[in-house]
Scaffold this motif. Sequence first.
Motif, PDB file in Angstrom:
ATOM      1  N   SER A   1      -1.724   5.584   5.352  1.00 14.88           N
ATOM      2  CA  SER A   1      -1.880   6.715   4.434  1.00 14.88           C
ATOM      3  C   SER A   1      -1.793   8.056   5.153  1.00 14.88           C
ATOM      4  CB  SER A   1      -3.207   6.611   3.674  1.00 14.88           C
ATOM      5  OG  SER A   1      -4.311   6.682   4.556  1.00 14.88           O
ATOM      6  N   ASN A   2      -2.211   8.112   6.409  1.00 15.64           N
ATOM      7  CA  ASN A   2      -2.158   9.381   7.133  1.00 15.64           C
ATOM      8  C   ASN A   2      -0.731   9.848   7.396  1.00 15.64           C
ATOM      9  OD1 ASN A   2      -4.881   9.793   7.197  1.00 15.64           O
ATOM     10  ND2 ASN A   2      -5.164   9.156   9.308  1.00 15.64           N
TER      11      ASN A   2
ATOM     12  N   TYR B   1       0.834  -1.206   0.000  1.00 11.02           N
ATOM     13  CA  TYR B   1       0.000   0.000   0.000  1.00 11.02           C
ATOM     14  C   TYR B   1       0.869   1.257   0.000  1.00 11.02           C
ATOM     15  CZ  TYR B   1      -3.959   3.000   1.280  1.00 11.02           C
ATOM     16  OH  TYR B   1      -4.934   3.975   1.291  1.00 11.02           O
ATOM     17  N   ALA B   2       1.901   1.260   0.825  1.00 10.93           N
ATOM     18  CA  ALA B   2       2.814   2.400   0.842  1.00 10.93           C
ATOM     19  C   ALA B   2       3.475   2.583  -0.525  1.00 10.93           C
ATOM     20  CB  ALA B   2       3.876   2.213   1.918  1.00 10.93           C
TER      21      ALA B   2
ATOM     22  N   LEU C   1       0.978   4.277  -2.851  1.00  9.37           N
ATOM     23  CA  LEU C   1       0.724   5.678  -2.532  1.00  9.37           C
ATOM     24  C   LEU C   1       1.912   6.583  -2.839  1.00  9.37           C
ATOM     25  CD1 LEU C   1      -1.189   5.400   0.861  1.00  9.37           C
ATOM     26  CD2 LEU C   1      -2.144   5.753  -1.428  1.00  9.37           C
ATOM     27  N   THR C   2       3.111   6.028  -2.809  1.00 12.08           N
ATOM     28  CA  THR C   2       4.300   6.859  -3.022  1.00 12.08           C
ATOM     29  C   THR C   2       4.851   6.750  -4.441  1.00 12.08           C
ATOM     30  OG1 THR C   2       5.731   5.086  -2.160  1.00 12.08           O
ATOM     31  CG2 THR C   2       4.983   6.762  -0.591  1.00 12.08           C
TER      32      THR C   2
ATOM     33  N   PHE D   1       1.044   9.410   2.928  1.00  9.48           N
ATOM     34  CA  PHE D   1       0.477  10.053   1.744  1.00  9.48           C
ATOM     35  C   PHE D   1      -0.181  11.407   1.983  1.00  9.48           C
ATOM     36  CE2 PHE D   1      -3.058  10.747  -1.243  1.00  9.48           C
ATOM     37  CZ  PHE D   1      -2.347  10.789  -2.430  1.00  9.48           C
ATOM     38  N   TRP D   2      -1.130  11.498   2.913  1.00  8.75           N
ATOM     39  CA  TRP D   2      -1.970  12.690   2.976  1.00  8.75           C
ATOM     40  C   TRP D   2      -1.227  13.980   3.257  1.00  8.75           C
ATOM     41  CZ3 TRP D   2      -6.010  12.801   0.308  1.00  8.75           C
ATOM     42  CH2 TRP D   2      -6.776  11.642   0.125  1.00  8.75           C
TER      43      TRP D   2
ATOM     44  N   LYS E   1      -9.550   3.144  -5.399  1.00  9.37           N
ATOM     45  CA  LYS E   1      -9.483   2.838  -3.979  1.00  9.37           C
ATOM     46  C   LYS E   1     -10.278   1.591  -3.595  1.00  9.37           C
ATOM     47  CE  LYS E   1     -10.445   4.789   0.574  1.00  9.37           C
ATOM     48  NZ  LYS E   1      -9.167   4.346   1.153  1.00  9.37           N
TER      49      LYS E   1
END
Length: 200
Positions: free
Chosen positions: A158-159, A86-87, A90-91, A162-163, A121
Motif C-alpha cells: 500500500s505504501n 490487495y493491489a 486499492l487501485t 496507494f498512499w 480494512k
Amino acid sequence: MAAQKRTSIIEAASKLFLDSGYDGTSLARIAEAAGVSKATLFKQFTTKAALFEAIVTEYWRVDDEEAPVPEPGNLRAGLETIGRRYAGLLTQPGMAALFRIVIAEVPRFPELGETQFRLGKMPYFESVRRYLVAEKTAGTARLDDAEMAATQFLGMISNYVFWPRMLLPHWEPDDSAIAGAIDQAVLTMLARYGTSKTSR
C-alpha cells in the motif's frame, strides 16, 4: 434491476460525499443523482450511515468463491496471490475517493473512520493474518506475530500502490511497476519468514 439501482445509488453517494461532504449531502440529493425515487432509496438504505456502510462493504468486498484465501503450503504463491488481490482492491476506481471522504470527515464524524476500519480494512487484514497462521502451522513460515507480519506485507504494497495517491492525484504506477512492488514485498517476506519448506 434492484442490483443496478443499488450500484447507481452507491456511485452517486460516493461522488456527492466527496464533492459536498458527508454532512452536506442529503439522501434526497443522492436519490436524484442516482436517478431513483426517494422511496426506492429509503427502501434499501434507511439512514445515511447505513448507505455509507454499504459503500465501504462494496469497495472492500472480495468474492470468496472467485477469490478464495490461498491454501497453505506454498508461501511464495500464496503471498503473490494476496498481494495482487490487495493491489487490485486499492487501485479500483473509487477507493482513493472513499479514503479521502473518511479523512476529510472523520474529525466531525468519527463513526465514518470506525466504519471504514471495522467493515473494510479489518476483515481483509484478518483474512491475511489467518493465512499466515496457516502457513506457520504447515511449516512453511516461521513467525511469532502473524498480525505484525500481515501489517508489514500489506504495508509494503500500500505504501507504493496507494498512499501516494492521497497527496499526488496523478499517481498512477503502471501494471509492471505494481507487479514489481508486489514481487519485492513477497521476496522480503520470504527472506524474513520463510523456512526450508518454503518454495522460493
